[in-house]
Design a protein around this motif. Structure first.
Motif, PDB file in Angstrom:
ATOM      1  N   TRP A   1      -1.729  -0.067  -6.580  1.00  9.53           N
ATOM      2  CA  TRP A   1      -1.560  -0.056  -5.129  1.00  9.53           C
ATOM      3  C   TRP A   1      -2.669   0.756  -4.469  1.00  9.53           C
ATOM      4  O   TRP A   1      -2.955   1.883  -4.894  1.00  9.53           O
ATOM      5  CB  TRP A   1      -0.225   0.565  -4.737  1.00  9.53           C
ATOM      6  CG  TRP A   1       0.981  -0.136  -5.251  1.00  9.53           C
ATOM      7  CD1 TRP A   1       1.029  -1.334  -5.911  1.00  9.53           C
ATOM      8  CD2 TRP A   1       2.328   0.334  -5.184  1.00  9.53           C
ATOM      9  NE1 TRP A   1       2.322  -1.648  -6.241  1.00  9.53           N
ATOM     10  CE2 TRP A   1       3.144  -0.643  -5.812  1.00  9.53           C
ATOM     11  CE3 TRP A   1       2.924   1.470  -4.651  1.00  9.53           C
ATOM     12  CZ2 TRP A   1       4.523  -0.506  -5.909  1.00  9.53           C
ATOM     13  CZ3 TRP A   1       4.306   1.612  -4.742  1.00  9.53           C
ATOM     14  CH2 TRP A   1       5.086   0.630  -5.364  1.00  9.53           C
ATOM     15  N   PRO A   2      -3.279   0.270  -3.398  1.00  5.74           N
ATOM     16  CA  PRO A   2      -4.151   1.114  -2.586  1.00  5.74           C
ATOM     17  C   PRO A   2      -3.349   2.280  -2.018  1.00  5.74           C
ATOM     18  O   PRO A   2      -2.146   2.163  -1.786  1.00  5.74           O
ATOM     19  CB  PRO A   2      -4.622   0.167  -1.473  1.00  5.74           C
ATOM     20  CG  PRO A   2      -4.411  -1.211  -2.022  1.00  5.74           C
ATOM     21  CD  PRO A   2      -3.199  -1.112  -2.906  1.00  5.74           C
ATOM     22  N   CYS A   3      -4.008   3.397  -1.782  1.00  5.67           N
ATOM     23  CA  CYS A   3      -3.308   4.599  -1.330  1.00  5.67           C
ATOM     24  C   CYS A   3      -4.011   5.191  -0.115  1.00  5.67           C
ATOM     25  O   CYS A   3      -5.227   5.370  -0.121  1.00  5.67           O
ATOM     26  CB  CYS A   3      -3.262   5.631  -2.456  1.00  5.67           C
ATOM     27  SG  CYS A   3      -2.353   7.148  -2.057  1.00  5.67           S
TER      28      CYS A   3
ATOM     29  N   SER B   1      -1.437  -4.277   4.605  1.00  2.00           N
ATOM     30  CA  SER B   1      -0.493  -5.057   3.819  1.00  2.00           C
ATOM     31  C   SER B   1       0.790  -5.165   4.613  1.00  2.00           C
ATOM     32  O   SER B   1       1.054  -4.344   5.504  1.00  2.00           O
ATOM     33  CB  SER B   1      -0.216  -4.374   2.471  1.00  2.00           C
ATOM     34  OG  SER B   1       0.736  -5.091   1.716  1.00  2.00           O
TER      35      SER B   1
ATOM     36  N   VAL C   1      -2.732   0.858   7.068  1.00  2.00           N
ATOM     37  CA  VAL C   1      -2.319  -0.037   5.992  1.00  2.00           C
ATOM     38  C   VAL C   1      -2.732  -1.473   6.314  1.00  2.00           C
ATOM     39  O   VAL C   1      -2.623  -1.929   7.450  1.00  2.00           O
ATOM     40  CB  VAL C   1      -0.799   0.060   5.776  1.00  2.00           C
ATOM     41  CG1 VAL C   1      -0.278  -1.084   4.912  1.00  2.00           C
ATOM     42  CG2 VAL C   1      -0.450   1.400   5.133  1.00  2.00           C
TER      43      VAL C   1
ATOM     44  N   TRP D   1       0.860  -1.169   0.000  1.00  3.66           N
ATOM     45  CA  TRP D   1       0.000   0.000   0.000  1.00  3.66           C
ATOM     46  C   TRP D   1       0.898   1.221   0.000  1.00  3.66           C
ATOM     47  O   TRP D   1       2.018   1.173   0.515  1.00  3.66           O
ATOM     48  CB  TRP D   1      -0.876   0.029   1.250  1.00  3.66           C
ATOM     49  CG  TRP D   1      -2.044  -0.900   1.228  1.00  3.66           C
ATOM     50  CD1 TRP D   1      -2.107  -2.125   0.624  1.00  3.66           C
ATOM     51  CD2 TRP D   1      -3.309  -0.697   1.860  1.00  3.66           C
ATOM     52  NE1 TRP D   1      -3.328  -2.694   0.843  1.00  3.66           N
ATOM     53  CE2 TRP D   1      -4.093  -1.847   1.602  1.00  3.66           C
ATOM     54  CE3 TRP D   1      -3.853   0.329   2.632  1.00  3.66           C
ATOM     55  CZ2 TRP D   1      -5.394  -1.984   2.075  1.00  3.66           C
ATOM     56  CZ3 TRP D   1      -5.152   0.198   3.116  1.00  3.66           C
ATOM     57  CH2 TRP D   1      -5.911  -0.942   2.831  1.00  3.66           C
TER      58      TRP D   1
END
Length: 209
Positions: free
Chosen positions: A48-50, A98, A96, A9
């Motif tokens: 990617w997630p942000c 991850s 996060v 992330w």
């Protein structure tokens, strides 16, 4: 962890005062888009997630504009205002989901994706000694890859011990084993001052409306 399975992330630090710039750096126009959009779309292209970290004392209009500009991102707020980047690291890392996170500053207009790919390869390779807590380039920790639990633990430790004096250097010292890549590699631009911004726009040939 096998190579190719790493999907971090991104944590984007946007909680500073922008005092040297004089205006909100994240809203500076680059081309026809605000910088925060320009940067987060690069993150999105990587899949990617942000998570974007904002100050809790920010004006509601500013926060609302960020959310309208980047609706696909998640937003978190520092537990305490103006405690510096270590507070932002703690706030972002706590959100996060991850094992690894890419830690980025909101004033970097262009991600060095080749460098991030190299960091991901290093992270996905078993360490012969203690597991790595992070990979970054000398002098630039806010364009790096970090193990989430290590980053969060170190940030909380430094905030408890140093209080308002918590520094990025102290956080790195508390982080644990990290691989520091040579600073002589291809560098990136940080937009900290009006002169930085003007020089970047001139060199990149970006046009504003």
């Amino acid at each position: 962890m096998h190579k190719g399975t790493l999907r971090p992330w991104a944590v984007l630090l946007a909680g500073g005062r922008s005092s040297r710039m004089g205006v909100d750096k994240a809203l500076l126009p680059v081309g026809n888009r605000p910088l925060i959009v320009h940067l987060t779309e690069q993150v999105r292209a990587l899949g990617w997630p942000c998570v974007i970290v904002l100050p809790p004392a920010g004006p509601p209009a500013r926060i609302g504009r960020y959310q309208s500009l980047v609706p696909w991102a998640s937003f978190v707020f520092d537990a305490e205002a103006w405690r510096g980047p270590v507070m932002g690291i703690a706030s972002g890392a706590a959100a996060v989901r991850s094992e690894w996170m890419a830690l980025l500053s909101c004033d970097i207009p262009n991600l060095d994706t080749a460098l991030l790919a190299e960091m991901m390869e290093i992270a996905a390779t078993p360490s012969p000694d203690a597991p790595l807590a992070g990979i970054y380039v000398a002098g630039e920790p806010f364009h790096g890859l970090y193990r989430r639990e290590s980053a969060l633990r170190a940030a909380r430790k430094v905030l408890t011990k140093a209080g308002p004096r918590a520094s990025a250097r102290g956080w790195l010292d508390a982080l644990g084993p990290a691989q520091v890549l040579p600073a002589t590699r291809r560098s990136w631009v940080n937009l900290n001052t009006p002169r930085d911004y003007e020089e970047y726009m001139r060199r990149s040939g970006a046009q504003n409306p």
